[in-house]
Design an enzyme around this catalytic site. Structure first.
Site: not given
Ligand code: FAD
Length: 302
Positions: A21, A23, A115, A225, A275
């Site tokens: 895939s 991105e 983020d 990054f 990916h």
């Molecule tokens: C494949 C991939 C695609 C991505 N695409 C994008 C995108 O399109 N746009 C973008 O803006 N970002 C993107 N990101 C980055 C991502 O949004 C950031 O890393 C963000 O900080 C975490 O979102 P998540 O859903 O990965 O986190 P989650 O899986 O929800 O959390 C990651 C970890 O942080 C910890 N955590 C979460 N919230 C808290 C909290 N409040 N307090 C303490 N610990 C906490 C949890 O333990 C969890 O294990 C991508 C990352 C990846 C790996």
């Protein structure tokens, strides 16, 4: 058109399933749009399982992500996956985006927390009327329709996470909410991925955990990054790019060699899905896929 595998010394006999895939990020202007679409055209014949389009920090690319995804649907036979985060938006706003994707024919969403508005490293606070975290978002998307949902995974743990166990717990929560695939943050040491996979499987998580591969087009940018994403940059990698700041041609060859080494080792160790973080550039990714054995069907038939 179907991509098919050509036997290689890295591909065991009878092994005929390889999934990739790609991105992309939504372009900011005409020039970037041209580069993106040339890249999509170049990579299209490899018949990726899906192509995903990122969602800018804080929802900053909402319209551009949507427009890119819709154009992929309208102009190609590729399957798009739209990234979506829950930052700075109410549940109603997110739900409306999900409904508009559903109406447009999008069936796959990459669901993320995102983020903090102040940028990575700041303390995350969910929007008062919004989804609390990525697991909550996954559940919301599932309620809105029968979407395929991918989520993130962090072989070196997410920087916000106190430890790997908390990180794996979050992945479990996302899977329990309905995620069917995890895509990892990029990494450069494959052992990190396999150690993480062991922990994920030991936690009873059985969805595919697809390695995210970042071909290093620009070492300085990749290093910055990585620092923000909590991914480590090994000394050996820095040494390989050392002294090449003003030598893009050699940098590109080194980048291809580094990525080739990584994916071939993963393939050798049983990984069948990859990916690619393309950064909207096709050439390195195309070469690496070629090396993995992927060929456009047209060439196969010739
Ligand atoms: C494949 C991939 C695609 C991505 N695409 C994008 C995108 O399109 N746009 C973008 O803006 N970002 C993107 N990101 C980055 C991502 O949004 C950031 O890393 C963000 O900080 C975490 O979102 P998540 O859903 O990965 O986190 P989650 O899986 O929800 O959390 C990651 C970890 O942080 C910890 N955590 C979460 N919230 C808290 C909290 N409040 N307090 C303490 N610990 C906490 C949890 O333990 C969890 O294990 C991508 C990352 C990846 C790996």
């Amino acid at each position: 058109m179907q991509a098919s595998l050509r036997p290689s010394r890295f591909m065991p006999a009878g092994h005929n399933r390889l999934g990739v895939s790609f991105e992309f990020f939504p372009p900011k202007d005409e020039g970037m749009a041209k580069i993106l679409w040339e890249s999509i055209e170049r990579l299209k014949p490899l018949a990726p399982e899906f192509v995903s389009v990122t969602y800018g920090a804080g929802g900053s690319t909402r319209e551009r992500t949507h427009a890119t995804v819709k154009r992929i649907l309208a102009e190609t036979d590729l399957t798009p996956a739209a990234h979506l985060t829950c930052v700075a938006a109410t549940r109603e706003e997110i739900d409306a985006i999900v409904r508009s994707y559903k109406a447009a024919g999008v069936r796959h969403i990459v669901a993320l927390r995102g983020d903090p508005v102040g940028g990575a490293g700041e303390k995350y606070a969910p929007h008062p009327g919004g989804y609390q975290n990525a697991a909550d978002l996954v559940a919301g998307i599932k309620r809105a329709g029968d979407f395929e949902i991918s989520v993130s995974a962090y072989p070196e743990k997410h920087p916000d996470s106190p430890n790997v166990d908390a990180d794996v717990d979050m992945l479990k929560a996302k899977v329990d909410a309905g995620a069917g695939r995890a895509i990892t943050q990029f990494f450069f040491e494959n052992d990190l991925y396999f150690r993480y996979l062991d922990r994920v499987r030991a936690r009873g998580i059985d969805i595919p955990v697809v390695p995210g591969i970042l071909p290093v087009q620009n070492f300085t940018a990749a290093k910055n990054f990585a620092t923000r994403a909590g991914a480590s940059v090994p000394v050996w990698l820095a040494e390989r790019f050392h002294g090449l700041d003003h030598d893009p041609a050699t940098r590109k060859l080194i980048a291809a060699a580094v990525a080739a080494e990584q994916v071939i080792d993963l393939l050798d160790r049983g990984v069948t899905n990859f990916h690619f973080y393309t950064m909207n550039r096709a050439d390195l990714v195309y070469a690496i896929c070629h090396l993995l054995g992927l060929r456009p069907a047209v060439e196969q038939a010739a």
